[in-house]
Design a protein around this motif. Structure first.
Motif, PDB file in Angstrom:
ATOM      1  N   GLN A  11       0.822  -1.201   0.000  1.00  0.00           N
ATOM      2  CA  GLN A  11       0.000   0.000   0.000  1.00  0.00           C
ATOM      3  C   GLN A  11       0.857   1.251   0.000  1.00  0.00           C
ATOM      4  O   GLN A  11       0.553   2.233  -0.699  1.00  0.00           O
ATOM      5  CB  GLN A  11      -0.927  -0.015   1.215  1.00  0.00           C
ATOM      6  CG  GLN A  11      -2.008  -1.085   1.159  1.00  0.00           C
ATOM      7  CD  GLN A  11      -2.727  -1.267   2.480  1.00  0.00           C
ATOM      8  OE1 GLN A  11      -2.504  -0.526   3.440  1.00  0.00           O
ATOM      9  NE2 GLN A  11      -3.600  -2.268   2.543  1.00  0.00           N
ATOM     10  N   ALA A  12       1.945   1.231   0.770  1.00  0.00           N
ATOM     11  CA  ALA A  12       2.841   2.383   0.802  1.00  0.00           C
ATOM     12  C   ALA A  12       3.488   2.605  -0.561  1.00  0.00           C
ATOM     13  O   ALA A  12       3.590   3.740  -1.042  1.00  0.00           O
ATOM     14  CB  ALA A  12       3.916   2.182   1.871  1.00  0.00           C
ATOM     15  N   LEU A  13       3.908   1.516  -1.186  1.00  0.00           N
ATOM     16  CA  LEU A  13       4.507   1.610  -2.513  1.00  0.00           C
ATOM     17  C   LEU A  13       3.516   2.209  -3.504  1.00  0.00           C
ATOM     18  O   LEU A  13       3.859   3.117  -4.270  1.00  0.00           O
ATOM     19  CB  LEU A  13       4.960   0.220  -2.967  1.00  0.00           C
ATOM     20  CG  LEU A  13       5.483   0.087  -4.404  1.00  0.00           C
ATOM     21  CD1 LEU A  13       6.631   1.037  -4.655  1.00  0.00           C
ATOM     22  CD2 LEU A  13       5.917  -1.358  -4.658  1.00  0.00           C
ATOM     23  N   ALA A  14       2.290   1.698  -3.484  1.00  0.00           N
ATOM     24  CA  ALA A  14       1.277   2.207  -4.404  1.00  0.00           C
ATOM     25  C   ALA A  14       0.986   3.688  -4.141  1.00  0.00           C
ATOM     26  O   ALA A  14       0.824   4.485  -5.075  1.00  0.00           O
ATOM     27  CB  ALA A  14       0.001   1.377  -4.275  1.00  0.00           C
ATOM     28  N   GLY A  15       0.949   4.058  -2.866  1.00  0.00           N
ATOM     29  CA  GLY A  15       0.669   5.449  -2.529  1.00  0.00           C
ATOM     30  C   GLY A  15       1.760   6.393  -2.980  1.00  0.00           C
ATOM     31  O   GLY A  15       1.487   7.462  -3.552  1.00  0.00           O
ATOM     32  N   HIS A  16       3.000   6.012  -2.730  1.00  0.00           N
ATOM     33  CA  HIS A  16       4.118   6.850  -3.172  1.00  0.00           C
ATOM     34  C   HIS A  16       4.136   6.958  -4.694  1.00  0.00           C
ATOM     35  O   HIS A  16       4.377   8.040  -5.250  1.00  0.00           O
ATOM     36  CB  HIS A  16       5.441   6.268  -2.679  1.00  0.00           C
ATOM     37  CG  HIS A  16       5.667   6.440  -1.211  1.00  0.00           C
ATOM     38  ND1 HIS A  16       5.692   7.672  -0.598  1.00  0.00           N
ATOM     39  CD2 HIS A  16       5.906   5.516  -0.226  1.00  0.00           C
ATOM     40  CE1 HIS A  16       5.928   7.527   0.686  1.00  0.00           C
ATOM     41  NE2 HIS A  16       6.062   6.225   0.944  1.00  0.00           N
TER      42      HIS A  16
END
Length: 217
Positions: A11-16
């Motif tokens: 999720q963090a990867l997708a958000g960044h």
């Protein structure tokens, strides 16, 4: 199936990535690669490491590119792709040269790969370099691991006195570890001291090698 940690990192990867934050995406992908590698999910780990490299390249962060190459090298080593691992180690070492403590880990792992291949002569300069860098920058774990692997490398080359001297450089608690006992047993066997070899092989077999740093294990 993803664990909670991997889900958060995904999720963090997708958000960044959605925000155009390539540096943040690189950090998330690097953490994800480590998480997958720890679970021996090497295909996912490699994909995350490659994503880390792509994002770090876009952001222009050379250090993170070095970490990405090191993550790639770790996966390639684990799956037996030695040629790709060596290439990745070389890239990682060049990019992490400004960070000597991190470079010492690269040299240690690269030297360990060569030992796994049986190329002790080529491994020794890398392991020696790892130890020298680590000693200057107080990376005790690398100093000890490099010394242990140097003992094994010297033994492979038939330099039994040098191998014994390397083992003697280790602190007592490290010499008592299973992998060090294993190397000592091999040296004793090479010297024809069967009783000592059997005693030390038994000591090596009594412990776990999981946390040791002998590449040949």
């Amino acid at each position: 199936e993803l664990g909670a940690g991997q889900q958060l990192l995904e999720q963090a990867l997708a958000g960044h990535a959605a925000a155009g934050d390539h540096a943040g995406a690189a950090r998330a992908a690097h953490a994800l690669a480590g998480a997958y590698h720890g679970e021996r999910r090497f295909a996912e780990a490699l994909a995350a490491a490659e994503r880390c490299l792509a994002e770090a390249t876009t952001s222009g962060e050379a250090t993170m590119q070095g970490y990405a190459h090191l993550a790639r090298a770790d996966v390639f080593t684990a799956i037996g792709d030695d040629r790709s691992a060596r290439s990745a180690f070389i890239h990682a070492g060049a990019l992490l040269a400004p960070l000597p403590a991190d470079e010492s880990w690269v040299l240690l792992k690269h030297g360990g790969l060569l030992l796994q291949q049986g190329d002790a002569a080529e491994a020794i300069p890398l392991l020696t370099g790892a130890r020298e860098l680590a000693a200057r920058h107080q990376v005790v774990e690398v100093v000890e691991a490099a010394t242990l692997n140097l003992a094994y490398a010297e033994r492979l080359l038939g330099h039994l006195d040098r191998a014994t001297a390397e083992l003697a450089r280790l602190p007592p608690e490290v010499r008592a570890a299973p992998s060090a006992a294993y190397v000592a047993a091999l040296i004793a066997a090479d010297r024809g001291d069967r009783a000592a070899a059997e005693r030390m092989f038994a000591a090596a077999g009594a412990g776990s090698l999981d946390e040791d740093y002998l590449a040949a294990m």
